[in-house]
Write an enzyme that holds these catalytic residues in place. Structure first.
Site, PDB file in Angstrom:
ATOM      1  N   TYR A 130       0.973  -1.096  -0.211  1.00 59.27           N
ATOM      2  CA  TYR A 130       0.191  -0.113  -0.027  1.00 59.27           C
ATOM      3  C   TYR A 130       0.900   1.100   0.101  1.00 59.27           C
ATOM      4  CZ  TYR A 130      -3.912  -3.050   1.624  1.00 59.27           C
ATOM      5  OH  TYR A 130      -4.741  -4.020   1.796  1.00 59.27           O
ATOM      6  N   PRO A 136     -12.399  -0.055  -0.660  1.00 62.11           N
ATOM      7  CA  PRO A 136     -11.701  -1.177  -0.729  1.00 62.11           C
ATOM      8  C   PRO A 136     -10.278  -1.135   0.148  1.00 62.11           C
ATOM      9  CG  PRO A 136     -11.549  -0.251  -2.744  1.00 62.11           C
ATOM     10  CD  PRO A 136     -12.496   0.817  -1.819  1.00 62.11           C
ATOM     11  N   TYR A 156      -6.898  -5.537  10.314  1.00 60.23           N
ATOM     12  CA  TYR A 156      -6.745  -6.084   8.993  1.00 60.23           C
ATOM     13  C   TYR A 156      -6.813  -7.484   8.948  1.00 60.23           C
ATOM     14  CZ  TYR A 156      -4.761  -6.064   4.384  1.00 60.23           C
ATOM     15  OH  TYR A 156      -4.634  -6.252   3.112  1.00 60.23           O
TER      16      TYR A 156
HETATM   17  P1  RFL Z   1     -22.062  -8.230  -5.003  1.00 61.87           P
HETATM   18  O1  RFL Z   1     -21.074  -9.088  -5.270  1.00 61.87           O
HETATM   19  O2  RFL Z   1     -22.534  -7.061  -5.509  1.00 61.87           O
HETATM   20  O3  RFL Z   1     -23.440  -9.261  -5.602  1.00 61.87           O
HETATM   21  C1  RFL Z   1     -24.722  -8.908  -5.493  1.00 61.87           C
HETATM   22  C2  RFL Z   1     -25.420  -9.556  -6.657  1.00 61.87           C
HETATM   23  O4  RFL Z   1     -26.852  -9.278  -6.739  1.00 61.87           O
HETATM   24  C3  RFL Z   1     -27.144  -9.176  -8.186  1.00 61.87           C
HETATM   25  N1  RFL Z   1     -28.530  -8.297  -8.134  1.00 61.87           N
HETATM   26  C4  RFL Z   1     -29.467  -8.684  -8.284  1.00 61.87           C
HETATM   27  N2  RFL Z   1     -30.130  -9.950  -8.422  1.00 61.87           N
HETATM   28  C5  RFL Z   1     -31.558  -9.970  -8.478  1.00 61.87           C
HETATM   29  N3  RFL Z   1     -32.351  -8.880  -8.586  1.00 61.87           N
HETATM   30  C6  RFL Z   1     -31.636  -7.598  -8.634  1.00 61.87           C
HETATM   31  N4  RFL Z   1     -32.649  -6.661  -8.676  1.00 61.87           N
HETATM   32  C7  RFL Z   1     -30.406  -7.389  -8.465  1.00 61.87           C
HETATM   33  N5  RFL Z   1     -29.591  -6.445  -8.080  1.00 61.87           N
HETATM   34  C8  RFL Z   1     -28.278  -6.840  -8.056  1.00 61.87           C
HETATM   35  C9  RFL Z   1     -26.008  -8.731  -8.670  1.00 61.87           C
HETATM   36  O5  RFL Z   1     -25.791  -8.942 -10.041  1.00 61.87           O
HETATM   37  C10 RFL Z   1     -24.811  -9.416  -8.101  1.00 61.87           C
HETATM   38  O6  RFL Z   1     -24.455 -10.542  -8.663  1.00 61.87           O
HETATM   39  O7  RFL Z   1     -22.549  -8.315  -3.312  1.00 61.87           O
HETATM   40  P2  RFL Z   1     -22.261  -9.220  -2.144  1.00 61.87           P
HETATM   41  O8  RFL Z   1     -22.621 -10.526  -2.658  1.00 61.87           O
HETATM   42  O9  RFL Z   1     -22.865  -8.819  -0.975  1.00 61.87           O
HETATM   43  O10 RFL Z   1     -20.715  -9.192  -2.186  1.00 61.87           O
HETATM   44  C11 RFL Z   1     -19.905  -8.148  -1.652  1.00 61.87           C
HETATM   45  C12 RFL Z   1     -18.541  -8.007  -2.357  1.00 61.87           C
HETATM   46  O11 RFL Z   1     -18.747  -8.273  -3.655  1.00 61.87           O
HETATM   47  C13 RFL Z   1     -17.771  -6.581  -2.159  1.00 61.87           C
HETATM   48  O12 RFL Z   1     -18.012  -6.430  -0.963  1.00 61.87           O
HETATM   49  C14 RFL Z   1     -16.326  -7.028  -2.315  1.00 61.87           C
HETATM   50  O13 RFL Z   1     -15.896  -6.951  -3.909  1.00 61.87           O
HETATM   51  C15 RFL Z   1     -15.547  -5.462  -2.017  1.00 61.87           C
HETATM   52  N6  RFL Z   1     -14.195  -5.394  -2.295  1.00 61.87           N
HETATM   53  C16 RFL Z   1     -13.350  -6.203  -1.510  1.00 61.87           C
HETATM   54  N7  RFL Z   1     -13.715  -6.789  -0.119  1.00 61.87           N
HETATM   55  C17 RFL Z   1     -12.887  -7.425   0.410  1.00 61.87           C
HETATM   56  O14 RFL Z   1     -13.227  -8.199   1.244  1.00 61.87           O
HETATM   57  N8  RFL Z   1     -11.537  -7.373   0.098  1.00 61.87           N
HETATM   58  C18 RFL Z   1     -10.884  -6.841  -0.863  1.00 61.87           C
HETATM   59  O15 RFL Z   1      -9.782  -7.041  -1.438  1.00 61.87           O
HETATM   60  C19 RFL Z   1     -11.670  -6.182  -1.716  1.00 61.87           C
HETATM   61  N9  RFL Z   1     -11.536  -5.402  -2.801  1.00 61.87           N
HETATM   62  C20 RFL Z   1     -13.720  -4.764  -3.603  1.00 61.87           C
HETATM   63  C21 RFL Z   1     -12.223  -4.620  -3.679  1.00 61.87           C
HETATM   64  C22 RFL Z   1     -14.715  -4.253  -4.524  1.00 61.87           C
HETATM   65  C23 RFL Z   1     -13.910  -3.616  -5.238  1.00 61.87           C
HETATM   66  N10 RFL Z   1     -15.042  -2.751  -6.266  1.00 61.87           N
HETATM   67  C24 RFL Z   1     -14.939  -2.961  -7.859  1.00 61.87           C
HETATM   68  C25 RFL Z   1     -16.317  -2.285  -5.694  1.00 61.87           C
HETATM   69  C26 RFL Z   1     -11.863  -4.014  -4.870  1.00 61.87           C
HETATM   70  C27 RFL Z   1     -12.705  -3.362  -5.597  1.00 61.87           C
HETATM   71  C28 RFL Z   1     -12.102  -2.574  -7.009  1.00 61.87           C
HETATM   72  C1  PHB Z   2      -7.105  -6.494  -4.271  1.00 66.94           C
HETATM   73  O1  PHB Z   2      -6.290  -7.511  -4.631  1.00 66.94           O
HETATM   74  O2  PHB Z   2      -8.217  -6.516  -5.348  1.00 66.94           O
HETATM   75  C2  PHB Z   2      -7.125  -5.830  -3.245  1.00 66.94           C
HETATM   76  C3  PHB Z   2      -6.222  -5.993  -2.331  1.00 66.94           C
HETATM   77  C4  PHB Z   2      -6.230  -5.333  -1.084  1.00 66.94           C
HETATM   78  C5  PHB Z   2      -7.325  -4.225  -0.849  1.00 66.94           C
HETATM   79  C6  PHB Z   2      -8.034  -4.014  -1.809  1.00 66.94           C
HETATM   80  C7  PHB Z   2      -8.129  -4.970  -3.152  1.00 66.94           C
HETATM   81  O3  PHB Z   2      -7.160  -3.588   0.246  1.00 66.94           O
END
Ligand code: RFL
Ligand code: PHB
Length: 393
Positions: A204, A296, A388
């Site tokens: 980071y 994130p 963390y």
């Molecule tokens: P999701 O993954 O958004 O899934 C929700 C699903 O619901 C569907 N949906 C519907 N289905 C039916 N009817 C509707 N009206 C609907 N509306 C939506 C969607 O199509 C989808 O398939 O939520 P969920 O399951 O709660 O999961 C949450 C995680 O995806 C999210 O918190 C993480 O990705 C966040 N995040 C990270 N989390 C970590 O713990 N560690 C990480 O390293 C981390 N890095 C990140 C991240 C999120 C990122 N972005 C793009 C937001 C890095 C990034 C860049």
């Molecule tokens: C990732 O690998 O996508 C990632 C890792 C650590 C973070 C956020 C995203 O804090």
């Protein structure tokens, strides 16, 4: 209208919905998952990469940990780069041996889909116009359309696992719902490339040009991010421009050893902290991004989704197996306690590491001092490390 029945209707086939379905199915509770997108689309999304021990244990316990244990990487620490130097945060040493697992959310989702298929779990994809009905009575139901046909799904409970843009949260009347939000004046531009990671652990980086993160998925798949302002467009970022910007924000020796290559995915994610309270309304229960969003920086989003699913699955199992509604009644309060701690931590990590245009001289000095203090104080590092690796649940 085609009518069917299940015990728990789950809206959303992301990690929250699939994991909940998997755990409940193994406990003998019937579920149907309704997902708006195609499976291909869901499996194409590149998101989280860092799993806390709690989620790792849940995946193993739900019978979906085998590939993660073969292919995931256990990380005992990470680096924070600042002032041209890298400072090591020894997660294992600071927490009595706790670690995190680096394994992509995309892989977790794929493993869950495979397990659902193997167990004959029902996941309806491309379910359109999902709507929730009669939430405060004893007999809620969900309507949706699939291939042009109208469906009605009767159930005992509805789990809203449909992410930030889903319908579930919005089905809680506005007068009951309270929302807490902070939108940050920047986002993360992320690139995935088939190149070896620049370091075997995450870096980071706090830099005057803005934050950067070096992460990975495996030994030949790297994930990098740079902070960009909210009006940046991904089309304006060629691969060359991205690599130059990333290198400029890393210590010189790190930048020199960075292997670049063509991006295989590139996207911008806005940063936001958001909580909707309460997480339940009658027979509807929200889990994961449907109820809250973290920036994130602390890698907490997916992990918070997992702790919600833990509390919610225990509550459903208590209701179906022992006729107890205590944990269902306290679900929102119990889950929110842990959620707010992760909110605080993610906000703090974001605050100390990013460039805030509005900070001014005083704010910049305080930010530098936060990092100076962190690098010089074991107590401060212990606090960072215990958050963390994940607070207990
Ligand atoms: P999701 O993954 O958004 O899934 C929700 C699903 O619901 C569907 N949906 C519907 N289905 C039916 N009817 C509707 N009206 C609907 N509306 C939506 C969607 O199509 C989808 O398939 O939520 P969920 O399951 O709660 O999961 C949450 C995680 O995806 C999210 O918190 C993480 O990705 C966040 N995040 C990270 N989390 C970590 O713990 N560690 C990480 O390293 C981390 N890095 C990140 C991240 C999120 C990122 N972005 C793009 C937001 C890095 C990034 C860049
Ligand atoms: C990732 O690998 O996508 C990632 C890792 C650590 C973070 C956020 C995203 O804090």
């Amino acid at each position: 209208m085609i009518s069917t029945r299940t015990q728990v209707a789950i809206i959303g086939g992301g990690p929250s919905g699939l994991l909940l379905s998997q755990i409940l199915h193994r406990a003998g509770i019937d579920t149907v998952v309704l997902e708006r997108k195609s499976r291909e689309y869901v499996l194409g999304r590149i998101r989280a990469g860092v799993l806390e021990q709690g989620l790792v244990d849940m995946l193993r316990g739900a019978g979906v940990g085998a590939r993660m244990d073969r292919e995931g990487q256990i990380h005992e620490g990470f680096d924070i780069a600042f002032n041209r130097e890298r400072h090591h945060i020894d997660l294992a040493g600071l927490t009595g041996g706790k670690t995190v697992m680096v394994y992509g959310q995309t892989e977790v989702t794929q493993d869950l889909y495979e397990a659902r298929d193997q167990m004959g779990g029902i996941v309806v994809d491309e379910a359109e116009n999902v709507a929730l009905h009669d939430l405060t009575g004893d007999a809620p139901y969900v309507t949706y359309e699939k291939d042009g046909e109208a469906h009605r799904l009767d159930c005992d409970f509805i789990a809203g696992c449909d992410g930030f843009h889903g319908v579930s949260r919005k089905s809680i009347p506005e007068g009951i719902r309270q929302e807490f939000e902070r939108v940050y004046p920047f986002g993360w531009l992320g690139v995935l490339s088939e190149t070896p990671p620049v370091s075997h652990e995450l870096i980071y980086s706090s830099h005057e040009r803005g934050f950067a993160l070096c992460s990975m998925r495996n030994n030949n798949l790297s994930r990098y991010y740079v902070q960009v302002s909210n009006n940046e467009k991904v089309e304006d970022w060629s691969d060359e421009r991205f690599w130059e910007e990333l290198k400029s924000r890393l210590p010189a020796d790190t930048a020199a050893s960075l292997v670049t290559g063509p991006s295989i995915e590139k996207s911008i994610a806005p940063l936001r902290s958001f909580v909707s309270e309460p997480l339940s309304h009658g027979r509807l229960f929200l889990a994961g991004d449907a109820g809250h969003i973290v920036p994130p920086t602390g890698a907490k989003g997916l992990n918070l989704a997992a702790s919600d699913v833990h509390y919610l699955s225990e509550a459903f199992i208590g209701w179906y197996k022992d006729g107890q509604d205590g944990k269902l009644n306290s679900y929102s309060e119990t889950a929110l306690k842990r959620i707010w701690k992760a909110m605080r931590f993610s906000w703090w990590m974001t605050t100390i590491l990013h460039k805030f245009p509005e900070n001014g001289g005083f704010g910049d000095r305080i930010q530098k001092t936060e990092l100076d203090y962190l690098f010089s104080s074991r107590a401060a590092q212990v606090s960072l490390a215990e958050n963390y690796v994940g607070l207990p649940y």
